[in-house]
Design a protein around this motif. Structure first.
Motif, mmCIF file in Angstrom:
data_model
loop_
_atom_site.group_PDB
_atom_site.id
_atom_site.type_symbol
_atom_site.label_atom_id
_atom_site.label_comp_id
_atom_site.label_asym_id
_atom_site.label_seq_id
_atom_site.Cartn_x
_atom_site.Cartn_y
_atom_site.Cartn_z
ATOM 1 N N ILE A 6 -70.294 44.391 7.356
ATOM 2 C CA ILE A 6 -70.344 43.040 6.811
ATOM 3 C C ILE A 6 -69.378 42.994 5.638
ATOM 4 O O ILE A 6 -69.450 43.824 4.728
ATOM 5 N N LEU A 68 -68.703 39.740 9.963
ATOM 6 C CA LEU A 68 -69.205 38.550 9.280
ATOM 7 C C LEU A 68 -68.761 38.672 7.829
ATOM 8 O O LEU A 68 -68.649 39.782 7.301
ATOM 9 N N ILE A 70 -69.581 37.369 3.881
ATOM 10 C CA ILE A 70 -70.382 36.650 2.889
ATOM 11 C C ILE A 70 -69.468 36.296 1.724
ATOM 12 O O ILE A 70 -68.900 37.178 1.077
ATOM 13 N N VAL A 93 -70.680 33.000 5.599
ATOM 14 C CA VAL A 93 -71.890 32.547 4.904
ATOM 15 C C VAL A 93 -71.582 32.486 3.415
ATOM 16 O O VAL A 93 -71.187 33.487 2.819
ATOM 17 N N VAL A 215 -78.094 35.497 6.567
ATOM 18 C CA VAL A 215 -77.256 36.479 7.254
ATOM 19 C C VAL A 215 -78.051 37.219 8.322
ATOM 20 O O VAL A 215 -77.578 37.410 9.450
#
Length: 270
Positions: A6, A68, A70, A93, A215
């Protein structure tokens, strides 16, 4: 199982509050963290610069193979995320909408305070996000320009920090809020002092918890969750690695892996 890391990024050490929550709740996930310490703080910068920085860092993280990202920076979430997210083909996100959602869950009176960087406050993004969920909410926001430099310097527990917090929190508390959103990821490192000032009658909201819940749900929905760790976490900065590591370890209370430096020229090529 998807063992890719991540990606998490912030202007500096603030995003480590989100990493801390990832370690607590999603221990099987690997983290690739980027702190843009050569260009911190972001709070006073114009929106077009924040957008440029976000594109550069997100492109770099994508090249590093994250599954992904953040955006662990409220200023970037407020000023850039909506504009750049359509340019990236992986889940993104931010921390602002989860923070707004957590605030509406915590409040009993609808009187919500937000402390944040000047850029986040000027954007009005928290007010819009909170009122989209709770139209009658009374939201008061306060810019706190001194707090990020204080945390970045490793002085979160200093008299200087307490004096700044008293100054910034006074007008918010005068409005009778029952909930206070820490609208910058640096601010949870100041949470003990904040709670001493606002007292037990005010719920202090750290958006990191709600962000990691978002998440987790997204990873499961998309089939991207990891069932076991596939390697160590990685930490990178655009500024001084040793300085970042020293402050990060003081704030987290634990050692972190060696920190690598990524030159701005490399980011700008991404």
């Amino acid at each position: 199982m998807d063992g890719r890391p991540i990606g998490v990024f912030d202007s500096g050490v603030g995003g480590l509050t989100v990493v801390r929550e990832l370690w607590r709740r999603l221990a099987s996930e690997r983290v690739l963290y980027f702190g843009d310490t050569a260009r911190v703080p972001y709070g006073g910068r114009p929106a077009f610069e924040i957008e440029t920085f976000a594109r550069q860092i997100m492109s770099y993280l994508r090249e590093r193979g994250v599954k992904l990202i953040i955006v662990a920076c409220n200023t970037t979430s407020a000023l850039a995320l909506d504009k750049v997210e359509r340019e990236f083909d992986l889940p993104l996100v931010g921390v602002l909408r989860p923070g707004a959602r957590a605030a509406t869950k915590a409040t009993h009176t609808g009187k919500i305070g937000v402390i944040a960087t000047e850029g986040t406050v000027r954007s009005g993004a928290y007010e819009r996000a909170i009122r989209a969920l709770m139209p009658h909410a009374d939201v008061v926001s306060q810019g706190c320009p001194l707090l990020v430099p204080i945390v970045e310097a490793g002085r979160a527990d200093s008299p200087e920090a307490m004096n700044a917090l008293r100054e910034y929190l006074a007008p918010v508390m005068e409005r009778g809020v029952d909930t206070l959103v820490l609208g910058c990821t640096h601010y949870p490192f100041l949470a003990d002092g904040i709670r001493r000032i606002v007292g037990p009658g005010v719920a202090v909201v750290d958006p990191a918890g709600e962000t990691v819940e978002t998440v987790s749900a997204l990873l499961n929905d998309l089939g991207l969750a990891s069932s076991s760790r596939t390697g160590p976490d990685e930490f990178m900065v655009s500024g001084d690695p040793a300085g970042f590591a020293r402050v990060a370890e003081k704030l987290l209370g634990s050692r972190i892996p060696p920190v690598a430096r990524v030159a701005l020229a490399e980011l700008q090529r991404s």
